[in-house]
Design a protein around this motif. Structure first.
Motif, PDB file in Angstrom:
ATOM      1  N   GLY A 146      48.915  51.572  60.875  1.00 24.59           N
ATOM      2  CA  GLY A 146      50.085  51.130  61.621  1.00 24.59           C
ATOM      3  C   GLY A 146      51.326  51.789  61.065  1.00 24.59           C
ATOM      4  N   THR A 173      47.647  42.440  72.172  1.00 28.22           N
ATOM      5  CA  THR A 173      46.514  43.274  71.783  1.00 28.22           C
ATOM      6  C   THR A 173      46.990  44.641  71.298  1.00 28.22           C
ATOM      7  N   GLU A 174      48.294  44.884  71.383  1.00 25.74           N
ATOM      8  CA  GLU A 174      48.891  46.093  70.825  1.00 25.74           C
ATOM      9  C   GLU A 174      50.206  45.728  70.181  1.00 25.74           C
ATOM     10  N   GLY A 187      52.259  50.100  68.493  1.00 23.48           N
ATOM     11  CA  GLY A 187      51.370  51.215  68.782  1.00 23.48           C
ATOM     12  C   GLY A 187      49.969  51.095  68.217  1.00 23.48           C
ATOM     13  N   THR A 188      49.665  49.970  67.560  1.00 23.71           N
ATOM     14  CA  THR A 188      48.348  49.755  66.956  1.00 23.71           C
ATOM     15  C   THR A 188      47.539  48.761  67.771  1.00 23.71           C
ATOM     16  N   SER A 189      46.263  49.040  67.931  1.00 25.86           N
ATOM     17  CA  SER A 189      45.342  48.106  68.578  1.00 25.86           C
ATOM     18  C   SER A 189      44.014  48.122  67.828  1.00 25.86           C
ATOM     19  N   GLN A 213      39.806  47.332  68.295  1.00 29.32           N
ATOM     20  CA  GLN A 213      38.759  47.134  69.292  1.00 29.32           C
ATOM     21  C   GLN A 213      37.433  46.770  68.626  1.00 29.32           C
ATOM     22  N   ASP A 268      39.293  43.604  73.000  1.00 28.31           N
ATOM     23  CA  ASP A 268      40.532  43.875  72.286  1.00 28.31           C
ATOM     24  C   ASP A 268      40.915  42.662  71.448  1.00 28.31           C
ATOM     25  N   THR A 320      43.086  51.852  66.632  1.00 31.01           N
ATOM     26  CA  THR A 320      43.761  52.951  67.328  1.00 31.01           C
ATOM     27  C   THR A 320      45.262  52.852  67.074  1.00 31.01           C
ATOM     28  N   THR A 321      45.857  53.961  66.658  1.00 31.04           N
ATOM     29  CA  THR A 321      47.315  54.041  66.511  1.00 31.04           C
ATOM     30  C   THR A 321      47.789  55.194  67.375  1.00 31.04           C
TER      31      THR A 321
END
Length: 299
Positions: free
Chosen positions: A93, A107-108, A111-113, A115, A124, A153-154
């Motif tokens: 992050g 869920t974000e 910019g980070t999520s 899964q 998510d 994911t970023t």
């Protein structure tokens, strides 16, 4: 006395959320030695190799219960459906900590999520905070039990995938040292507005009601992201205090937070000590072992 509506205990808790909030912010100083060493070594080697790491990287095995940090390789180390968990790694992050401040949980975040993939389906996770070295999220209650893959994911960069074990129950008890050991985060119930945190100078009495804080009791029927969802989960649970079983009268989500659980129980008689062992069994799965201060004279 005990109120007729036990949920009023959750609603009236004022200071404990602040304690848990600080608990999460201090993870970087208090994670288990093995995870901490691997995370720092990974970050150091990445910096030495390239000066920066563009893609997020999860430390293998470093997705753990947010209260006890028990390794997923152990029988009681899975991630429970609906529980809060922590992921350690690098470039997960932004450099500065970002945290949620309202419901529903996203869920974000920055910019980070996160899964989870199980049975060919993507789920998510709901985020609590994110930073470069660690993040906290909640396992959606509708994720099925079994093996799952976890990725972070970023931006448009996906991390490596690690395997995690999703289980129905894997309760972790928060502790005051933020490491899942030692004195537990427990409140002594005196009345609906007097709920001191248990300590050597605020001991509970035998037969007194206490509130044990943790995460991992199991899934809820509602939306994990929507906000607090208090209600007894009616699951098979034992709370052992000094080797004796306490009378459990509530086991479910807290009235303050998503993914955070409470066990309300009556302490057994004939048990006293400064550091009385305390642990829970949920569906046969044993929690981390912590301690509670109990004295006939009370605080």
């Amino acid at each position: 006395y005990l109120p007729d509506n036990i949920l009023s205990i959750s609603v009236k808790l004022r200071c404990i959320f602040c304690m848990l909030h600080q608990y999460f912010l201090k993870y970087s100083k208090n994670i288990r030695t093995s995870l901490k060493s691997r995370a720092f070594l990974l970050l150091l080697s990445s910096c030495l190799a390239s000066g920066a790491l563009a893609a997020p990287k999860i430390v293998e095995g470093a997705a753990v219960n947010a209260a006890n940090y028990i390794s997923g390789a152990l029988p009681n180390g899975g991630l429970a459906r609906g529980s809060m968990f922590v992921v350690f790694g690098s470039e997960l992050g932004p450099p500065a900590l970002r945290q949620v401040d309202k419901f529903p949980l996203p869920t974000e975040l920055a910019g980070t999520s996160v899964q989870l993939r199980a049975g060919g389906v993507r789920y998510d996770c709901f985020l609590v905070y994110v930073s470069a070295g660690q993040l906290a999220a909640i396992v959606p209650s509708n994720v099925p039990a079994g093996q799952a893959s976890l990725t972070v994911t970023t931006g448009n960069q996906a991390s490596n995938s690690i395997t995690v074990r999703i289980v129905d129950h894997a309760f972790g008890i928060f502790s005051r040292n933020q490491a899942g050991t030692g004195p537990a985060v427990v409140q002594n119930f005196q009345d609906p507005v007097t709920l001191p945190v248990n300590s050597l100078i605020q001991s509970a009495k035998p037969g007194q009601y206490v509130i044990v804080w943790g995460t991992g009791l199991g899934a809820i029927a509602g939306n994990d992201a929507a906000g607090p969802a208090p209600g007894d989960l009616n699951i098979p649970l034992q709370l052992l205090v000094g080797g004796k079983e306490a009378k459990v009268i509530y086991r479910g989500r807290s009235g303050c937070c998503a993914g955070i659980d409470q066990i309300v129980a009556e302490l057994p008689l004939g048990v006293e000590g400064c550091y009385v062992p305390l642990y829970a069994k949920v569906g046969g799965v044993v929690s981390n072992s912590v301690s509670i201060s109990i004295s006939r004279s009370g605080p």
